[in-house]
Design a protein around this motif. Structure first.
Motif, mmCIF file in Angstrom:
data_model
loop_
_atom_site.group_PDB
_atom_site.id
_atom_site.type_symbol
_atom_site.label_atom_id
_atom_site.label_comp_id
_atom_site.label_asym_id
_atom_site.label_seq_id
_atom_site.Cartn_x
_atom_site.Cartn_y
_atom_site.Cartn_z
ATOM 1 N N TYR A 1 -0.031 5.288 -0.688
ATOM 2 C CA TYR A 1 -1.067 5.475 0.314
ATOM 3 C C TYR A 1 -0.544 5.103 1.697
ATOM 4 O O TYR A 1 0.461 4.412 1.835
ATOM 5 C CB TYR A 1 -2.305 4.618 -0.005
ATOM 6 C CG TYR A 1 -2.874 4.917 -1.357
ATOM 7 C CD1 TYR A 1 -3.700 6.014 -1.561
ATOM 8 C CD2 TYR A 1 -2.554 4.130 -2.455
ATOM 9 C CE1 TYR A 1 -4.214 6.309 -2.811
ATOM 10 C CE2 TYR A 1 -3.056 4.421 -3.719
ATOM 11 C CZ TYR A 1 -3.885 5.510 -3.892
ATOM 12 O OH TYR A 1 -4.379 5.808 -5.138
ATOM 13 N N GLU A 2 -1.270 5.543 2.720
ATOM 14 C CA GLU A 2 -0.979 5.151 4.096
ATOM 15 C C GLU A 2 -1.979 4.070 4.491
ATOM 16 O O GLU A 2 -3.179 4.207 4.236
ATOM 17 C CB GLU A 2 -1.144 6.351 5.039
ATOM 18 C CG GLU A 2 -1.049 5.994 6.496
ATOM 19 C CD GLU A 2 -1.577 7.065 7.440
ATOM 20 O OE1 GLU A 2 -1.702 6.758 8.636
ATOM 21 O OE2 GLU A 2 -1.878 8.184 6.999
ATOM 22 N N SER B 1 -11.742 4.540 2.797
ATOM 23 C CA SER B 1 -11.164 5.639 3.563
ATOM 24 C C SER B 1 -11.564 5.470 5.023
ATOM 25 O O SER B 1 -12.620 4.904 5.313
ATOM 26 C CB SER B 1 -11.729 6.956 3.018
ATOM 27 O OG SER B 1 -11.641 7.977 3.974
ATOM 28 N N ILE C 1 0.831 -1.205 0.000
ATOM 29 C CA ILE C 1 0.000 0.000 0.000
ATOM 30 C C ILE C 1 0.867 1.257 0.000
ATOM 31 O O ILE C 1 0.607 2.204 -0.752
ATOM 32 C CB ILE C 1 -0.975 -0.035 1.199
ATOM 33 C CG1 ILE C 1 -2.015 -1.142 0.975
ATOM 34 C CG2 ILE C 1 -1.641 1.317 1.407
ATOM 35 C CD1 ILE C 1 -2.889 -1.446 2.169
ATOM 36 N N GLU C 2 1.915 1.270 0.808
ATOM 37 C CA GLU C 2 2.814 2.433 0.846
ATOM 38 C C GLU C 2 3.556 2.599 -0.471
ATOM 39 O O GLU C 2 3.798 3.721 -0.911
ATOM 40 C CB GLU C 2 3.791 2.301 2.008
ATOM 41 C CG GLU C 2 3.115 2.501 3.352
ATOM 42 C CD GLU C 2 4.035 2.292 4.546
ATOM 43 O OE1 GLU C 2 5.169 1.788 4.369
ATOM 44 O OE2 GLU C 2 3.602 2.637 5.674
ATOM 45 N N ASP D 1 -8.946 5.133 -5.881
ATOM 46 C CA ASP D 1 -7.870 4.777 -4.961
ATOM 47 C C ASP D 1 -8.158 3.425 -4.302
ATOM 48 O O ASP D 1 -7.270 2.575 -4.193
ATOM 49 C CB ASP D 1 -7.709 5.844 -3.868
ATOM 50 C CG ASP D 1 -7.346 7.209 -4.427
ATOM 51 O OD1 ASP D 1 -6.493 7.286 -5.319
ATOM 52 O OD2 ASP D 1 -7.930 8.206 -3.935
ATOM 53 N N CYS D 2 -9.387 3.234 -3.876
ATOM 54 C CA CYS D 2 -9.773 1.976 -3.226
ATOM 55 C C CYS D 2 -9.634 0.802 -4.190
ATOM 56 O O CYS D 2 -9.135 -0.264 -3.816
ATOM 57 C CB CYS D 2 -11.206 2.066 -2.707
ATOM 58 S SG CYS D 2 -11.423 3.293 -1.400
ATOM 59 N N VAL E 1 -5.860 -0.072 -4.678
ATOM 60 C CA VAL E 1 -5.314 -0.825 -3.542
ATOM 61 C C VAL E 1 -5.898 -2.229 -3.512
ATOM 62 O O VAL E 1 -5.169 -3.208 -3.292
ATOM 63 C CB VAL E 1 -5.556 -0.068 -2.215
ATOM 64 C CG1 VAL E 1 -5.226 -0.956 -1.022
ATOM 65 C CG2 VAL E 1 -4.730 1.209 -2.180
ATOM 66 N N ILE F 1 -9.233 10.167 -0.235
ATOM 67 C CA ILE F 1 -9.397 8.869 -0.899
ATOM 68 C C ILE F 1 -10.691 8.876 -1.696
ATOM 69 O O ILE F 1 -11.732 9.308 -1.208
ATOM 70 C CB ILE F 1 -9.436 7.731 0.142
ATOM 71 C CG1 ILE F 1 -8.131 7.668 0.924
ATOM 72 C CG2 ILE F 1 -9.746 6.390 -0.506
ATOM 73 C CD1 ILE F 1 -6.893 7.350 0.123
ATOM 74 N N ILE G 1 -7.447 3.021 4.086
ATOM 75 C CA ILE G 1 -6.289 3.715 3.520
ATOM 76 C C ILE G 1 -6.514 5.218 3.567
ATOM 77 O O ILE G 1 -7.654 5.688 3.633
ATOM 78 C CB ILE G 1 -6.004 3.264 2.072
ATOM 79 C CG1 ILE G 1 -7.212 3.541 1.158
ATOM 80 C CG2 ILE G 1 -5.610 1.785 2.033
ATOM 81 C CD1 ILE G 1 -6.957 3.340 -0.319
ATOM 82 N N ASP G 2 -5.420 5.956 3.525
ATOM 83 C CA ASP G 2 -5.523 7.405 3.567
ATOM 84 C C ASP G 2 -4.353 8.011 2.807
ATOM 85 O O ASP G 2 -3.371 7.326 2.515
ATOM 86 C CB ASP G 2 -5.510 7.891 5.025
ATOM 87 C CG ASP G 2 -6.214 9.221 5.225
ATOM 88 O OD1 ASP G 2 -6.744 9.789 4.240
ATOM 89 O OD2 ASP G 2 -6.250 9.702 6.371
ATOM 90 N N ASN G 3 -4.469 9.264 2.454
ATOM 91 C CA ASN G 3 -3.352 10.078 1.981
ATOM 92 C C ASN G 3 -3.750 11.537 2.107
ATOM 93 O O ASN G 3 -4.882 11.865 2.454
ATOM 94 C CB ASN G 3 -2.875 9.690 0.574
ATOM 95 C CG ASN G 3 -3.784 10.124 -0.549
ATOM 96 O OD1 ASN G 3 -4.683 10.932 -0.379
ATOM 97 N ND2 ASN G 3 -3.571 9.579 -1.720
#
Length: 151
Positions: free
Chosen positions: A21-22, A79, A16-17, A51-52, A55, A47, A41-43
């Protein structure tokens, strides 16, 4: 022995990183007859659905290969939301100075089960929030802490 959440977190965090993303949190739960593995996940930009999906596609095969979860489950990538649940010390650290809502398992000596205020500090035993005065709350009594978004 590590929990399913800890194993999954260790497995998917670098993936993920690596795609930008975090990994905010991992949650594995049974709801009714169904099992759910939720990856939050976050950034900095927030999100969205793309993005979802990105990942989800990046981690699905490795989760299947490692086979940590024997039951059939639903994988959800999302998110943490605008009002984030603060489960880990890193979440609390990132939220110092923000408004939070604190729910207790049961009423405290003041007869209250819920507090809101600015998160000032924390350690392993307690958190301190500030309303008109500072309030020290033992972490073992906290059912949930989350950020408050002022609409």
């Amino acid at each position: 022995m590590a929990s399913i959440e800890e194993k999954v977190e260790k497995l998917v965090k670098p993936i993920i990183e690596n795609i930008g993303y975090e990994l905010y949190d991992v949650e594995y739960s049974k709801e009714g007859k169904d099992y759910f593995l939720r990856i939050f996940i976050d950034n900095e930009k927030g999100i969205d659905l793309n993005d979802c999906e990105k990942v989800n596609n990046a981690i699905t095969d490795i989760l299947d290969e490692e086979n940590y979860i024997k039951e059939q489950y639903f994988l959800e990538v999302s998110s943490p939301g605008i009002e984030k649940v603060l489960k880990k010390d890193k979440h609390l650290e990132q939220s110092i100075g923000q408004q939070v809502s604190v729910k207790l398992f049961k009423k405290d000596e003041n007869g209250k089960k819920e507090y809101a205020g600015e998160l000032k500090e924390f350690n392993e035993q307690y958190i301190i929030i500030e309303q008109e005065e500072q309030i020290k709350i033992e972490r073992k009594n906290i059912a949930q802490i989350k950020t408050i978004y002022n609409w």
